[in-house]
Motif scaffolding. Structure first.
Motif, short mmCIF file in Angstrom:
data_model
loop_
_atom_site.label_atom_id
_atom_site.label_comp_id
_atom_site.label_asym_id
_atom_site.label_seq_id
_atom_site.Cartn_x
_atom_site.Cartn_y
_atom_site.Cartn_z
N GLU A 1 0.83 -1.22 0.00
CA GLU A 1 0.00 0.00 0.00
C GLU A 1 0.86 1.26 0.00
O GLU A 1 0.61 2.21 -0.76
N LEU A 2 1.88 1.28 0.85
CA LEU A 2 2.74 2.46 0.92
C LEU A 2 3.46 2.69 -0.39
O LEU A 2 3.62 3.85 -0.82
N ALA A 3 3.89 1.62 -1.05
CA ALA A 3 4.60 1.78 -2.32
C ALA A 3 3.75 2.48 -3.36
O ALA A 3 4.27 3.21 -4.22
N PHE A 4 2.43 2.30 -3.26
CA PHE A 4 1.52 2.94 -4.21
C PHE A 4 0.82 4.16 -3.61
O PHE A 4 -0.21 4.62 -4.14
N GLY A 5 1.36 4.66 -2.51
CA GLY A 5 0.87 5.91 -1.95
C GLY A 5 -0.47 5.81 -1.27
O GLY A 5 -1.18 6.81 -1.13
N ILE A 6 -0.84 4.61 -0.82
CA ILE A 6 -2.16 4.40 -0.20
C ILE A 6 -2.02 4.50 1.32
O ILE A 6 -1.22 3.78 1.92
N ASP A 7 -2.78 5.38 1.92
CA ASP A 7 -2.78 5.53 3.38
C ASP A 7 -4.12 6.14 3.79
O ASP A 7 -4.37 7.31 3.56
N GLU A 8 -4.97 5.30 4.35
CA GLU A 8 -6.32 5.76 4.71
C GLU A 8 -6.42 6.19 6.17
O GLU A 8 -7.51 6.49 6.65
N HIS A 9 -5.31 6.24 6.90
CA HIS A 9 -5.37 6.62 8.31
C HIS A 9 -5.80 8.09 8.44
O HIS A 9 -5.16 8.97 7.87
N PRO A 10 -6.86 8.35 9.20
CA PRO A 10 -7.32 9.73 9.35
C PRO A 10 -6.47 10.49 10.37
O PRO A 10 -5.75 9.90 11.18
N VAL A 11 -6.55 11.81 10.31
CA VAL A 11 -5.97 12.65 11.36
C VAL A 11 -6.88 12.53 12.58
O VAL A 11 -8.08 12.77 12.48
N VAL A 12 -6.31 12.14 13.70
CA VAL A 12 -7.07 11.94 14.94
C VAL A 12 -6.69 13.04 15.91
O VAL A 12 -5.55 13.12 16.36
N SER A 13 -7.65 13.91 16.22
CA SER A 13 -7.33 15.11 16.99
C SER A 13 -7.03 14.82 18.45
O SER A 13 -6.23 15.50 19.08
N GLU A 14 -7.66 13.82 19.03
CA GLU A 14 -7.42 13.50 20.44
C GLU A 14 -7.20 12.01 20.58
O GLU A 14 -8.13 11.23 20.46
N ARG A 15 -5.98 11.62 20.83
CA ARG A 15 -5.67 10.21 21.02
C ARG A 15 -5.76 9.87 22.51
O ARG A 15 -5.25 10.62 23.34
N PRO A 16 -6.37 8.76 22.86
CA PRO A 16 -6.37 8.37 24.28
C PRO A 16 -4.96 8.04 24.74
O PRO A 16 -4.13 7.56 23.97
#
Length: 369
Positions: free
Chosen positions: A227-242
């Motif tokens: 996935e990284l090799a093809f520029g795929i990253d679906e992780h969202p920006v998480v404003s508050e991490r526990p």
């Protein structure tokens, strides 16, 4: 209605701690500054760009930094001041978006897909943020703009210091292709060497391997590599991490034997317990089940031992007893000496998962260290 393509900015302050010191003390400007305590047991927290030209880097032993740059000016770190500046910068971010994910005091991801300010593009937003940081803090920041987090983070390093690099969606594949695989997140030296053994040196090399082949060789991580090799990253920006872990650690003035660590473990457990109580004030429902003992030997080997229980540490005494008890599971020769010890609590869970009648650290509840 399809979701809007993400617009992500990664902002990274330039030599943050050292730059704050140079800003606040004009005599340091233009000179090689190393933020660290002097001594055989200290490590570099940050180095100015003037010091970096001599090869000085963060996390390097201070004595090595001094050998590389004898003329360096050593400044002890002042984290209270750095945190205050970091809060200023966070306020600037939040003028533009509520989706801010800090990675440390000096860097953060911002999702500006939907922006609070009427700026036309993510590039314009990044320019405005950098300008505000310069005007309000007299510091500089570099930024990367991309359609996902990992590409934005790589991009922010391309025009350092005080630069901006934009990777548009149609340019992601071309941008990544020539990069060494070591630039991909999660690819450290060991993985880089394993990939080199397969003839994979660049991202474009990685693309020649089918996903199934990578998955057979590396398991789930192989799928992620593809996935990284093809520029795929679906992780969202998480404003508050526990909070995942609360810890305290200390490096000793001289190396100690395991049997001598009890008072130091108790002292650090007290600090950890105080942090845990502050966490409970903010989130009363999150209770820790795991106690962790961290050790670093005199030859810099790091090891951890932990115990996870059906119950939970109910008092400072419980925490001290558990952390000290983990010494029995270290398994190194008795003559081994240790330069660092740390105590942590982790494994936060909903309180309803606990049985208050369960004895703390009951026999058979230990997890492998």
């Amino acid at each position: 209605m399809p979701a809007l393509p993400r617009k992500i900015i990664h902002v990274d302050m330039d030599a943050f701690y050292a730059s704050v010191e140079q800003r606040d003390d004009p005599s340091l400007r233009g000179r090689p500054v190393v933020v660290a305590w002097r001594g055989n047991r200290s490590v570099v927290c940050a180095a100015s760009y003037e010091a970096r030209t001599f090869g000085v880097r963060s996390a390097m032993p201070a004595v090595r930094a001094e050998r590389l740059c004898p003329q360096a000016i050593f400044v002890p770190p002042d984290f209270v001041r750095y945190k205050a500046v970091s809060r200023q910068i966070r306020e600037i971010f939040e003028r533009h978006t509520e989706l801010v994910e800090p990675l440390s005091l000096d860097e953060a991801y911002l999702d500006v897909t939907v922006c609070r300010t009427p700026l036309p593009t993510a590039t314009a937003t990044a320019q405005a943020i950098r300008a505000a940081i310069r005007e309000e803090t007299s510091l500089t920041a570099s930024a990367g703009v991309a359609p996902n987090k990992f590409v934005a983070k790589i991009a922010s390093d391309f025009r350092k210091p005080d630069g901006l690099f934009v990777v548009r969606p149609d340019d992601v594949l071309d941008f990544l292709a020539p990069l060494p695989v070591g630039r991909l997140p999660g690819v450290g030296r060991v993985m880089e060497a394993r990939l080199a053994g397969l003839g994979i040196g660049s991202v474009s090399d990685l693309r020649t391997f089918a996903r199934d082949d990578l998955e057979r060789r590396f398991g789930r991580w192989g799928r992620r590599l593809h996935e990284l090799a093809f520029g795929i990253d679906e992780h969202p920006v998480v404003s508050e991490r526990p909070t995942l872990q609360i810890s305290a650690e200390d490096t000793f003035a001289s190396d100690l034997l395991l049997d001598d660590l009890a008072p130091h473990i108790a002292r650090l457990a007290e600090k950890t317990w105080a942090g845990y109580q502050r966490e409970l004030e903010q989130a009363p429902g999150r209770l820790a089940r795991t106690v962790v003992l961290k050790l670093k030997t005199s030859d810099f080997r790091i090891l951890t031992r932990s115990v996870t229980t059906p119950g939970r540490p109910a008092s400072l005494e419980d925490l001290v007893d558990a952390a000290c008890g983990l010494r029995e599971r270290v398994g190194l020769p008795s003559r081994t000496r240790y330069r660092l010890v740390g105590v942590a609590v982790s494994g936060f869970s909903d309180p309803h998962a606990f049985d208050p009648q369960t004895e703390l650290f009951a026999e058979g509840s230990s997890s492998p260290g």
